[in-house]
Design a protein around this motif. Structure first.
Motif, mmCIF file in Angstrom:
data_model
loop_
_atom_site.group_PDB
_atom_site.id
_atom_site.type_symbol
_atom_site.label_atom_id
_atom_site.label_comp_id
_atom_site.label_asym_id
_atom_site.label_seq_id
_atom_site.Cartn_x
_atom_site.Cartn_y
_atom_site.Cartn_z
ATOM 1 N N UNK A 1 5.592 -6.357 13.002
ATOM 2 C CA UNK A 1 7.007 -6.463 12.656
ATOM 3 C C UNK A 1 7.399 -5.325 11.718
ATOM 4 N N UNK A 2 7.998 -4.264 12.234
ATOM 5 C CA UNK A 2 8.344 -3.120 11.365
ATOM 6 C C UNK A 2 9.216 -3.529 10.186
ATOM 7 N N UNK A 3 10.141 -4.480 10.426
ATOM 8 C CA UNK A 3 11.043 -4.880 9.348
ATOM 9 C C UNK A 3 10.314 -5.588 8.205
ATOM 10 N N UNK A 4 9.175 -6.171 8.494
ATOM 11 C CA UNK A 4 8.357 -6.768 7.437
ATOM 12 C C UNK A 4 7.367 -5.748 6.884
ATOM 13 N N UNK A 5 6.717 -5.020 7.785
ATOM 14 C CA UNK A 5 5.636 -4.128 7.401
ATOM 15 C C UNK A 5 6.100 -2.986 6.511
ATOM 16 N N UNK A 6 7.225 -2.377 6.850
ATOM 17 C CA UNK A 6 7.683 -1.178 6.145
ATOM 18 C C UNK A 6 8.553 -1.550 4.949
ATOM 19 N N UNK A 7 8.166 -1.057 3.792
ATOM 20 C CA UNK A 7 8.890 -1.365 2.562
ATOM 21 C C UNK A 7 8.795 -0.163 1.633
ATOM 22 N N UNK A 27 -2.171 5.329 0.127
ATOM 23 C CA UNK A 27 -2.697 4.140 0.798
ATOM 24 C C UNK A 27 -3.273 3.120 -0.156
ATOM 25 N N UNK A 28 -3.169 3.387 -1.470
ATOM 26 C CA UNK A 28 -3.736 2.488 -2.466
ATOM 27 C C UNK A 28 -2.904 1.254 -2.712
ATOM 28 N N UNK A 29 -3.539 0.276 -3.340
ATOM 29 C CA UNK A 29 -2.913 -1.029 -3.546
ATOM 30 C C UNK A 29 -1.961 -0.989 -4.741
ATOM 31 N N UNK A 30 -0.804 -1.624 -4.560
ATOM 32 C CA UNK A 30 0.167 -1.791 -5.650
ATOM 33 C C UNK A 30 0.651 -3.239 -5.620
ATOM 34 N N UNK A 31 0.610 -3.881 -6.785
ATOM 35 C CA UNK A 31 1.103 -5.260 -6.879
ATOM 36 C C UNK A 31 2.615 -5.258 -7.003
ATOM 37 N N UNK A 32 3.253 -6.197 -6.336
ATOM 38 C CA UNK A 32 4.691 -6.345 -6.471
ATOM 39 C C UNK A 32 5.028 -6.966 -7.826
ATOM 40 N N UNK A 45 0.861 -1.179 0.000
ATOM 41 C CA UNK A 45 0.000 0.000 0.000
ATOM 42 C C UNK A 45 0.899 1.231 0.000
ATOM 43 N N UNK A 46 0.938 1.906 -1.164
ATOM 44 C CA UNK A 46 1.805 3.078 -1.335
ATOM 45 C C UNK A 46 1.307 4.212 -0.435
ATOM 46 N N UNK A 75 3.477 0.153 2.848
ATOM 47 C CA UNK A 75 3.211 -0.852 3.867
ATOM 48 C C UNK A 75 2.851 -2.167 3.175
ATOM 49 N N UNK A 76 3.387 -3.258 3.677
ATOM 50 C CA UNK A 76 3.042 -4.554 3.106
ATOM 51 C C UNK A 76 1.648 -4.987 3.568
ATOM 52 N N UNK A 77 1.018 -5.799 2.747
ATOM 53 C CA UNK A 77 -0.187 -6.500 3.181
ATOM 54 C C UNK A 77 0.221 -7.466 4.286
ATOM 55 N N UNK A 78 -0.490 -7.419 5.411
ATOM 56 C CA UNK A 78 -0.128 -8.288 6.537
ATOM 57 C C UNK A 78 -1.021 -9.517 6.662
ATOM 58 N N UNK A 79 -2.101 -9.584 5.885
ATOM 59 C CA UNK A 79 -2.874 -10.827 5.846
ATOM 60 C C UNK A 79 -2.086 -11.877 5.068
#
Length: 854
Positions: free
Chosen positions: A502-508, A471-476, A460-461, A518-522
Motif C-alpha cells: 500500500x503506497x499510501x501507507x508505506x510512503x511517509x 534506511x536506518x530506524x527512526x521512532x515516531x 526507515x529514513x 518508509x513505514x515499518x510494515x510488520x
C-alpha cells in the motif's frame, strides 16, 4: 391454612425460563450502572474479578460458558458480601483468523471482527453474565492499539524494544514469524499439524530477558497461583548457573575465530573434556568449512539433519552424528589439545552454540564418544571410594553431591560443588572465563508479517541524517500516534505483510529530517494486546494515557484471574513482563498482575476438548432455547469441580432444568406463607422448624465455605439440592401448619439468595415474588447461625478388629467415655463380641470407635 393453599395453587405456574430470563435481562440492560464498579471513595473493600478475554470467533461454546460462569458466580457472591466489584469484559480482536475469514468470505477483517463481537456480546447478555460493559475494551480499535504503540515507543526509549537479524520460527500456514512460546511440540500454536520452519529474518524484539530473574523469583510469591503454572514458567525461563570458558583454537584462524567459548554447568569436570563440539552454524565451524569443501558438505548434511529433527520437535531423540574438523582447541586448565568436532545435536541458538564434551560424566557425551571412539577420561568419583580399590562406578557417572574430583591437579580431592566455585573463580582470574547464568527464555519476537494487527510505530529514513544511516530506524513521536491501520487492504496468502503493498501507507516522511521514509510494515504479535488489557479496564475511556495510575493502583493486583492453563507460558508470562515494565515506567505500583489465578478444566465432548476445529462444539444458544440460561450455566458449574475436565452430557442440563422447576413449584406454592412470615418469629420453634432451619444454615455454611476455598460449586449446588429434598419431604408438615410462617420465610428468602450466584435470572424472579427488596445480588449474603447449624446428634461408625459392625448415634460434642459406652451398649456390637474379651477400645473423636477383641 387451606385458604393459603388455595391462594398458592391459583398463583402457581410452570417454570418457564423463556419468559423469565428475557424479562430480567431487559431490566438489567435498562440499568447500565447495575454492574458498574463504584469509585475509590465507596467505603467498600475492592474486588477485581476477571476472566480472560476471548477472541471474537463469532460464537461462544460451552467451554466459554464454563469459564465465564465461574467468574460470574464469584462476582455476584462478592457483591452480596459487600465488596466494590470490578467485573469487566472485552475482546482480543486482532489476529490471523480474521484474515483467513477475509480470504474465505471476502469480508474485510474489521467488518468480520466487529460483527462477531456484536454476536458474542449478545450471547453473553443472554447467558446473564454480570459484565460492566461501560469498561469494554476492543483491541482492534484505535483507542486501544494507540497505546500498544505508545508502550512500544517507551520500551524503545528504554532499550527494551530493538531490531536484529536472527533465526526465527516461521509458520508456512500463517505466513508469519512466531515467538518461541508460540511453537508447541515443533508446530504452530494455531495449526497443530503444521511444522514450524526456521528462517533468518530481521525482526523486532522485546527484551523480556532483562526481567528473567525477577520473573523467576516472583513465582515464589505467587502463592495464589496453581503450582502447575508456576512450574511451567520456571521450566520455560530455565535458569542455569555455570561458567563461560574460552578454548583457544590451535593454529592459524581468522581473527574473529581464535577461540571457542563454551557454557558449562559442570566446570568441575573440565579436565575430563576430550573434545569440543560445535553447532553446524557456529562461526568457527563455518570458517573451517569455508577452507575445506569436503568438510563443508558434511557440515551442511549435519545441519539438514538438525533442522529436520528440530522442525518435528524430535531433537531430544535425534541420532547423534558428527564430523571431525581435523582442528584442535586448547583446554585452558591444563593446556591439552582436544579435537574440534561438529555435531548435529548442538544448537547455534542455545547457550554459545558450543560445548565441551566430557563423556565420562555426561550421558549424551558418552553416547557420542562410544560411537566415534573418542577418549573417555574419568575426573570425578564417589567420596571415600578409591578407584584403585575397584570401586569405580559405571560410566557415565554424573553425580554432584557426595562426589569429589580425581586426577584434576590442584583441585583433586575437592567436592564437586566447592570445585565449581573455585575453578570458575580461577578462570576469571586468569582471563579465560567467568561465572555466569544462562536462561532458556529468549527475547520476545513481536514482528508479524500480517495485516490484522497493531502497526509498529517506526519508520526507515531513506536519506539518513545525524546518527542514522540511510534506511536506518527512526521512532515516531508520540504526537504521531496512533498510526492507523488502513481499512481497504487486499488480503492474500502471499508472503510478506500486505501493508507493504500500500503506497499510501508505506510512503511517509521522516519525523526528524522531513525527508522521504518508509513505514515499518510488520505488525505486532497479538499477545501484545492481551498483555496489558486488564489495566485499560480500569480507565477504558482515557484518551490521554493508557490508563490513569491512581485508578490502576486502586484496583490492582487483580484479586482473582480465571482462564485456561494453556496460557501458562504465552499470555501469563508476557503479562507478568508487561506489568514489570509498566511499574518501571512509574505507571503502577504492583509487581504482578494477579494475586490469585484459577485455571478451569476443559469441556470435553466426543473424547476431545470442545473447539470449532474439532467440530464438537455445543452452542449455548441451543441449550438456552431448550432449557434456559440458568440451567445451562448451573450445569457447567455442577457437572464437575471447576478445576477438573467436564464431560459434556446434555441430559445433565435437562436435569438441572427439572431441579429449578421443583424449586419454582415450592417457592410459588408457599409464597403466601413467605409474605405472612416476614415478621420475626415470636413463638418458640417447632421440631420441624428446627430440623429445616438446621439444614438451611448448614447449607449456608457449606456454600460460604466453598466460595472462600477451592470453589467446589458442584458440591454447593448439591447442597442446595439436598436442602430442597428436605423441604419437599416436609411439605405435608408445612401444609398441616406444623411449620411456622416465619420459618418458611427464612428458608425461602435464604434459598433464593443462595441460588443468586448460580441462577441469577431465576433468583431475580423468585426474589420479586417473595417480596425481596432491591436487586437480589445486591442483597446481603446469608450468614450461617453456627449454633443452629450444629447437629444435635452425630453418627459414629463402630468397628470390631477393624471391620465395620454398626453406626451409633450420640449427642453432638460427647466425650470419649460417652461414645465408648454407646458403642459397647449397641446390640449388634454386643452380639459380635459375645464370648470374647475386649482388649482395648480406641475412640477417634467424632470419627469412629474400634474394639480390639480376642
Amino acid at each position: 391454612m387451606a385458604e393459603f393453599a388455595r391462594d398458592e395453587n391459583e398463583r402457581q405456574g410452570r417454570y418457564n425460563p423463556a419468559e423469565i430470563e428475557p424479562k430480567w435481562q431487559a431490566r438489567w440492560d435498562a440499568d447500565p450502572a447495575l454492574y458498574a464498579a463504584e469509585g475509590h471513595d465507596s467505603g467498600k473493600p475492592k474486588y477485581y474479578c476477571l476472566e480472560m478475554l476471548p477472541y471474537p470467533s463469532g460464537q461462544l461454546h460451552m467451554g466459554h460458558v464454563r469459564n465465564y460462569s465461574i467468574g460470574d458466580a464469584l462476582a455476584r457472591h462478592m457483591w452480596m458480601r459487600g465488596y466494590n466489584v470490578l467485573h469487566p469484559m472485552g475482546w482480543d480482536a486482532f489476529g490471523l483468523p480474521a484474515e483467513n475469514a477475509a480470504l474465505k468470505n471476502n469480508t474485510p477483517p474489521r467488518e468480520w471482527t466487529l460483527k462477531n463481537i456484536a454476536a458474542m456480546k449478545s450471547q453473553m447478555r443472554r447467558i446473564g453474565l454480570s459484565y460492566d460493559w461501560s469498561n469494554e475494551v476492543t483491541t482492534c480499535l484505535p483507542d486501544y492499539y494507540h497505546w500498544n504503540q505508545w508502550f512500544f515507543l517507551k520500551m524503545y526509549e528504554k532499550g527494551l524494544a530493538y531490531r536484529k537479524k536472527s533465526k526465527v520460527n516461521w509458520c508456512p500456514d500463517c505466513q508469519t514469524v512466531l515467538a518461541n512460546e508460540q511453537v508447541i511440540n515443533g508446530r504452530c500454536w494455531r495449526h497443530e499439524d503444521t511444522i514450524v520452519e526456521l528462517r533468518d529474518l530481521t525482526q523486532w524484539f522485546l527484551k523480556i530477558t532483562k526481567y528473567a530473574d525477577e520473573l523467576l523469583d516472583g513465582l515464589d510469591k505467587l502463592e495464589g497461583w496453581p503450582e502447575k503454572v508456576r512450574t511451567m514458567q520456571r521450566n520455560w525461563i530455565g535458569r542455569s548457573e555455570g561458567a563461560l570458558v574460552d578454548f583457544a583454537v590451535d593454529g592459524e584462524v581468522k581473527a574473529d575465530c581464535g577461540k571457542i567459548t563454551v557454557f558449562t554447568t559442570r566446570i568441575d569436570t573440565i579436565l575430563g573434556a576430550t573434545s569440543v563440539q560445535l553447532a553446524p552454524e557456529h562461526a568457527v565451524a563455518k570458517a573451517f568449512a569455508a577452507e575445506d569443501a569436503e568438510l563443508a558438505a558434511k557440515v551442511e548434511a549435519l545441519l539438514a539433519e538438525q533442522q529436520k529433527a528440530r522442525e518435528s520437535d524430535d531433537l531430544g531423540n535425534i541420532e547423534k552424528h558428527g564430523v571431525n574438523t581435523g582442528r584442535f582447541a586448547v583446554n585452558p586448565f591444563n593446556g591439552k589439545r582436544v579435537p574440534i568436532w561438529v555435531g548435529n545435536y548442538i544448537l547455534a541458538d542455545y547457550g554459545t552454540g558450543a560445548i565441551m564434551s566430557v563423556p565420562a560424566h555426561d550421558e549424551r557425551d558418552y553416547e557420542f564418544a562410544i560411537k566415534y571412539g573418542l577418549e573417555i577420561k574419568r575426573v570425578i568419583a564417589p567420596k571415600d571410594v578409591a578407584p584403585q580399590d575397584g570401586g569405580e562406578p559405571e560410566l557415565p557417572y554424573t553425580a554432584e553431591e557426595d562426589a569429589v574430583l580425581i586426577d584434576s591437579g590442584e583441585w583433586t580431592g575437592l567436592n564437586c560443588v566447592e570445585a565449581q566455585q573455585k575453578m570458575a573463580a580461577f578462570a576469571k582470574t586468569k582471563g579465560f572465563g567467568e561465572p555466569t547464568v544462562t536462561y532458556r527464555l529468549k527475547d520476545w519476537g513481536v514482528s508479524r508479517q500480517r495485516y490484522w494487527g497493531t502497526p509498529i510505530p517506526m519508520v526507515y529514513c531513506q536519506n539518513g541524517h545525524a546518527n542514522v544511516e540511510p534506511g536506518g530506524v527512526v521512532a515516531l513521536p508520540e504526537s504521531a500516534l496512533p498510526v492507523l491501520l488502513p481499512e481497504n487492504v487486499e488480503i492474500t496468502q502471499e508472503g510478506g505483510s500486505p501493508l507493504g503493498k500500500l503506497p499510501e501507507f508505506l510512503n511517509t516522511t521522516c519525523p526528524v529530517c522531513g525527508g522521504p521514509a518508509k513505514r515499518e510494515t510488520d505488525t505486532m504479535d497479538t499477545f501484545v494486546d492481551s498483555s496489558w488489557y486488564f489495566y485499560r479496564y480500569t480507565d477504558a475511556k482515557d484518551a490521554s494515557l493508557p490508563f490513569a495510575s491512581d485508578k490502576a493502583n486502586y484496583w490492582f493486583p487483580i484479586d482473582q484471574y480465571i482462564g485456561g492453563v494453556e496460557h501458562a507460558i504465552l499470555h501469563l508470562i508476557y503479562s507478568r513482563f508487561w506489568t514489570k515494565v509498566a511499574r518501571d515506567l512509574g505507571m503502577i505500583k504492583n509487581d504482578e498482575p494477579a494475586e490469585r489465578l484459577f485455571t478451569q478444566g476443559m469441556v470435553i465432548k466426543d473424547g476431545a476438548k470442545m473447539s470449532k476445529s474439532k467440530g464438537n462444539v455445543v452452542s449455548p444458544d441451543d441449550m438456552i432455547a431448550r432449557y434456559g440460561a440458568d440451567a445451562t450455566r448451573m450445569y457447567a458449574l455442577f457437572a464437575a469441580p471447576p478445576d477438573r475436565d467436564l464431560e459434556w452430557q446434555e441430559e445433565g442440563v435437562a436435569g438441572i432444568s427439572r431441579f429449578l422447576g421443583r424449586v419454582h413449584r415450592l417457592a410459588t406454592k408457599y409464597v403466601g406463607l413467605v409474605h405472612k412470615g416476614q415478621q420475626p418469629l415470636l413463638e418458640s420453634r417447632t421440631v420441624t422448624d428446627q430440623k429445616l432451619l438446621r439444614k438451611l444454615h448448614q447449607t449456608i455454611a457449606k456454600i460460604t465455605q466453598d466460595f472462600g476455598g477451592r470453589w467446589h460449586f458442584n458440591t454447593s449446588i448439591a447442597a442446595i439440592m439436598t436442602l430442597i429434598n428436605e423441604i419437599s419431604a416436609a411439605e405435608p408438615a408445612i401444609d398441616a401448619g406444623e411449620v411456622s410462617p416465619a420459618a418458611v420465610a427464612e428458608i425461602f428468602r435464604n434459598l433464593v439468595l443462595l441460588l443468586a450466584p448460580f441462577a441469577p435470572f431465576f433468583a431475580a424472579e423468585m426474589w420479586e415474588q417473595i417480596g425481596g427488596e432491591g436487586v437480589v445480588f445486591r442483597a446481603p449474603w446469608p450468614k450461617a447461625d453456627e449454633e443452629l447449624a450444629r447437629e444435635d446428634e452425630v453418627e459414629i461408625p463402630v468397628q470390631v478388629n477393624g471391620k465395620l459392625v454398626n453406626v451409633v448415634k450420640v449427642p453432638a460434642g460427647s466425650d470419649d467415655g460417652t461414645v465408648k459406652a454407646a458403642a459397647l451398649a449397641d446390640e449388634k456390637v454386643k452380639a459380635r463380641v459375645e464370648g470374647k474379651t475386649v482388649v482395648k477400645v480406641i475412640v477417634v473423636p467424632n470419627k469412629l470407635v474400634n474394639l480390639v477383641v480376642k
